[in-house]
Design an enzyme around this catalytic site. Structure first.
Site, mmCIF file in Angstrom:
data_model
loop_
_atom_site.group_PDB
_atom_site.id
_atom_site.type_symbol
_atom_site.label_atom_id
_atom_site.label_comp_id
_atom_site.label_asym_id
_atom_site.label_seq_id
_atom_site.Cartn_x
_atom_site.Cartn_y
_atom_site.Cartn_z
ATOM 1 N N ASN A 1 0.821 -1.227 0.000
ATOM 2 C CA ASN A 1 0.000 0.000 0.000
ATOM 3 C C ASN A 1 0.855 1.278 0.000
ATOM 4 O O ASN A 1 0.442 2.302 0.542
ATOM 5 C CB ASN A 1 -1.002 0.014 1.170
ATOM 6 C CG ASN A 1 -2.095 1.085 1.049
ATOM 7 O OD1 ASN A 1 -2.583 1.592 2.052
ATOM 8 N ND2 ASN A 1 -2.488 1.445 -0.151
ATOM 9 N N CYS B 1 3.001 1.723 -3.156
ATOM 10 C CA CYS B 1 3.357 1.953 -4.563
ATOM 11 C C CYS B 1 2.138 1.831 -5.474
ATOM 12 O O CYS B 1 1.572 2.838 -5.924
ATOM 13 C CB CYS B 1 4.434 0.968 -5.024
ATOM 14 S SG CYS B 1 5.996 1.100 -4.137
ATOM 15 N N SER C 1 -1.165 0.427 -5.224
ATOM 16 C CA SER C 1 -2.565 0.770 -4.897
ATOM 17 C C SER C 1 -2.761 2.258 -4.583
ATOM 18 O O SER C 1 -3.808 2.809 -4.946
ATOM 19 C CB SER C 1 -3.151 -0.138 -3.810
ATOM 20 O OG SER C 1 -2.421 -0.076 -2.612
ATOM 21 N N ASP D 1 5.084 -5.554 -9.395
ATOM 22 C CA ASP D 1 5.564 -4.826 -8.225
ATOM 23 C C ASP D 1 6.803 -4.018 -8.608
ATOM 24 O O ASP D 1 7.826 -4.592 -8.979
ATOM 25 C CB ASP D 1 5.909 -5.868 -7.153
ATOM 26 C CG ASP D 1 6.305 -5.223 -5.846
ATOM 27 O OD1 ASP D 1 6.548 -3.998 -5.837
ATOM 28 O OD2 ASP D 1 6.368 -5.940 -4.847
HETATM 29 P P1 4NP Z 1 3.300 -2.192 -3.361
HETATM 30 O O1 4NP Z 1 4.894 -2.369 -3.417
HETATM 31 O O2 4NP Z 1 2.726 -3.536 -2.968
HETATM 32 O O3 4NP Z 1 2.957 -1.815 -4.758
HETATM 33 O O4 4NP Z 1 3.027 -1.112 -2.330
HETATM 34 C C1 4NP Z 1 5.633 -2.902 -2.368
HETATM 35 C C2 4NP Z 1 6.014 -2.101 -1.330
HETATM 36 C C3 4NP Z 1 6.794 -2.624 -0.301
HETATM 37 C C4 4NP Z 1 7.171 -3.949 -0.335
HETATM 38 C C5 4NP Z 1 6.775 -4.754 -1.372
HETATM 39 C C6 4NP Z 1 5.997 -4.228 -2.391
HETATM 40 N N1 4NP Z 1 8.002 -4.476 0.697
HETATM 41 O O5 4NP Z 1 8.415 -5.634 0.590
HETATM 42 O O6 4NP Z 1 8.273 -3.776 1.679
#
Ligand code: 4NP
Length: 167
Positions: free
Chosen positions: A20, A22, A24, A137
């Site tokens: 949450n 990047c 979303s 991601d």
């Molecule tokens: P999101 O990206 O799911 O698009 O917000 C990520 C943000 C952080 C992490 C993984 C994906 N993380 O592993 O901390």
């Protein structure tokens, strides 16, 4: 620009990714922007959440905020984790990838009839996508990954809005 019709019930949409910070928040900001441009602000409730809790309380990743601002889109969200209550309350839970889909679907199955949300992949609405496509991601990549994510989220949100404005 169309005018708001405040007598219509609001359609609620929750965008969900892993952290949450990047994907979303970008989807939330872009969808909000498109809804505002269409003059439909009063017809929608829009929010975002993550399946994970690592970043709860944080503002969006600086690279997501940067690509959004380059396109004139504001990202006002603070990270939070999806709850059972979201699945009882939102009309649509729009997820970024198949792992999110599995995790949210599992929560929904556990709730049984109490869950009202329809859970869908965002890229099911991408006119350039195919079945099962995901929003990748971008967290561990560079800025170009964020521009790529922006473009696919924008395309998909445009078609999602076209679909939901007539529901
Ligand atoms: P999101 O990206 O799911 O698009 O917000 C990520 C943000 C952080 C992490 C993984 C994906 N993380 O592993 O901390």
């Amino acid at each position: 620009m169309q005018s708001d019709n405040s007598d219509s019930p609001r359609t609620s949409v929750l965008f969900v990714c892993l952290g949450n910070i990047c994907r979303s928040p970008l989807a939330e900001g872009i969808f909000h922007h498109l809804v505002d441009e269409a003059g439909l602000t009063d017809r929608f409730e829009i929010d975002s959440a993550g399946t994970g809790a690592w970043h709860v309380g944080e503002r969006p990743d600086a690279r997501a905020a940067m690509v959004a601002s380059q396109h004139g889109v504001d990202l006002p969200s603070r990270a939070r984790q999806i709850t059972d209550d979201d699945l009882k309350r939102f009309d649509y839970v729009v997820v970024m990838d198949r792992e999110n889909l599995r995790n949210v679907q599992r929560m929904s199955d556990t709730l049984g009839d109490e869950a009202v949300a329809e859970v869908v992949l965002l890229r099911a609405f991408d006119p350039e996508g195919s079945d099962g496509d995901e929003v990748p991601d971008p967290y561990y990549g560079g800025a170009s990954g964020f521009e790529n994510v922006y473009e696919m989220v924008h395309r998909s949100c445009r078609d999602l809005l076209d679909r939901l404005r007539t529901v």
